[in-house]
Design an enzyme around this catalytic site. Structure first.
Site, short mmCIF file in Angstrom:
data_model
loop_
_atom_site.label_atom_id
_atom_site.label_comp_id
_atom_site.label_asym_id
_atom_site.label_seq_id
_atom_site.Cartn_x
_atom_site.Cartn_y
_atom_site.Cartn_z
N ASP A 107 0.79 -1.19 -0.13
CA ASP A 107 0.05 0.07 -0.08
C ASP A 107 0.83 1.41 0.01
O ASP A 107 0.23 2.41 -0.31
CB ASP A 107 -0.88 0.06 1.26
CG ASP A 107 -1.74 -1.20 1.28
OD1 ASP A 107 -1.89 -1.92 0.54
OD2 ASP A 107 -2.40 -1.08 2.27
N ASP A 246 -5.57 -4.88 -6.13
CA ASP A 246 -5.07 -6.41 -6.32
C ASP A 246 -5.78 -7.45 -5.65
O ASP A 246 -5.31 -8.62 -5.46
CB ASP A 246 -3.58 -6.38 -5.55
CG ASP A 246 -3.38 -5.83 -4.13
OD1 ASP A 246 -4.72 -5.38 -3.67
OD2 ASP A 246 -2.64 -5.72 -3.38
O1 DAV Z 1 -11.39 -6.99 -1.89
O2 DAV Z 1 -11.36 -6.04 0.00
C1 DAV Z 1 -8.42 -5.80 -0.58
C2 DAV Z 1 -7.02 -5.18 -1.08
C3 DAV Z 1 -6.32 -5.23 -0.18
N1 DAV Z 1 -5.03 -4.49 -0.49
C4 DAV Z 1 -10.90 -6.16 -0.97
C5 DAV Z 1 -9.50 -5.54 -1.45
#
Ligand code: DAV
Length: 375
Positions: A107, A246
């Site tokens: 992030d 992602d």
């Molecule tokens: O689908 O909650 C999560 C991505 C975390 N980097 C989700 C996205």
């Protein structure tokens, strides 16, 4: 001359990576940006403070195991230096009662070629998270004469950076989806704000998700900062909480992307992929109906895998459907248990940041078409 930092995409052979740490992680208090992130019915609403020690220990063990697995596959692993996240922070523009974590380096750190840039996150609780990576940045800086150590323009995060009363009333899922489809997000456009995990790197092209954590001004900033790259603004209307690309749109190798079937890339935004023979396939269903307790992310962490090279991928060990699909797509799967780490900031891609992958800046989209995503 030692070359330490080089990475242009998420699939060329991985040689050096940062794996995050869960120690001292905190559930941050609500603030203008995060109150939109925590689903209305989440057990985490209104709850904040240090995460239970037992859960920290379990997550730390899984992160250590991931690091060990990577090393066994010839990947050098570095770890950040956690701060005591449970402390009050203040700038001239805001105060916040705590910080959060350094579990998900993805992030914060964006690697493009020989440059690692710390992002311009919209969450106040993440304002100082980059400090956990600074010892590593200094080390790379000392060892690699070509390494560019960069910090994106720091957002001020005053009250002007957010729309207020945005979700004050309890809105339905339908209304939420309508807003995200209309690209109506909690952040304003007073300054560039972006999380590094919203940026998908494919050599000469950056595909950046416009959502709750990255605004349109950031895309314009990227375009000017990287004049040799093409910047594309993409969005995924089926996602009620669009943060980070992602768990939505994940490349496995040149020409192949898995896309979350509940968050499909809209037809008109696919032209650039179609014109260049990229295949976009629906990702497999997650193996779980719910995320683990105290988790910010959705069950679609199932597709948040870490690609080691064009034929090898690390998947979460209980994600049987995703692993089966990987196998069918010609990937060798290394299963790693990781669900205890999910609540701390995501899955295998989130918990890592590239330092070195082989390969250079390729043009995967030489056939240019009329492309509405182009910034
Ligand atoms: O689908 O909650 C999560 C991505 C975390 N980097 C989700 C996205």
């Amino acid at each position: 001359m030692t070359k330490i930092v080089n990475s242009w995409n998420d699939f060329d052979p991985l040689k050096h990576v940062i794996v995050g740490r869960a120690e001292h992680s905190v559930i941050p208090p609500e603030e203008p940006a995060t109150s939109e992130k925590v689903p209305i019915d989440s057990e985490m609403r209104g709850m904040w403070g240090p995460r239970p020690l037992e859960t920290v220990e379990k997550a730390a063990a899984q992160l250590d195991f991931l690091a060990k697995t990577l090393e066994e596959h010839g990947v050098k692993v570095d770890r950040p230096t956690p701060l005591q996240w449970n402390q009050h922070i203040q700038t001239p523009d805001f105060r916040n009662d705590s910080m959060m974590t350094c579990m998900p380096p993805r992030d914060i750190l964006l690697t493009i070629g020989n440059e690692i840039m710390a992002s311009a996150n919209s969450f106040r609780c993440r304002y100082f998270e980059y400090l956990a990576y600074w010892p590593l940045m200094k080390q790379y800086f000392d060892e690699d004469p070509e390494f560019k150590w960069t910090q994106a323009p720091r957002p001020r995060l005053t009250d002007k950076s957010y729309k207020h009363n945005y979700y004050d009333e309890q809105i339905s899922l339908e209304e939420r989806l309508e807003r995200t489809a209309n690209k109506d997000f909690v952040t304003t456009e007073v300054e560039p704000m972006w999380d590094a995990a919203d940026v998908l790197r494919l050599g000469k092209d950056l595909f950046i998700q416009h959502g709750l954590t990255t605004n349109r001004t950031a895309m314009e900033w990227f375009k000017r900062y990287y004049p040799d790259l093409r910047v594309h603004a993409v969005n995924f209307p089926g996602d009620p909480y669009p943060i980070h690309i992602d768990a939505t749109f994940v490349p496995l190798r040149p020409g192949l992307i898995i896309n979350n079937p509940q968050r499909r890339l809209p037809e008109e935004q696919r032209k650039i992929f179609e014109a260049n023979d990229w295949q976009i396939v629906d990702a497999a269903q997650p193996a779980h109906d719910t995320p683990p307790p105290l988790c910010y992310s959705s069950v679609w962490l199932s597709m948040n895998c870490l690609v080691l090279d064009h034929k090898t991928v690390i998947c979460e060990a209980s994600e049987v459907h995703q692993m089966e699909q990987m196998d069918k797509l010609g990937m060798n799967v290394i299963p790693v248990p990781f669900r205890d780490a999910y609540p701390f900031g995501g899955a295998l891609h989130c918990a890592t940041a590239d330092v070195y992958r082989e390969g250079g800046c390729e043009d995967y989209f030489p056939n240019q078409v009329e492309d509405p995503t182009l910034v």
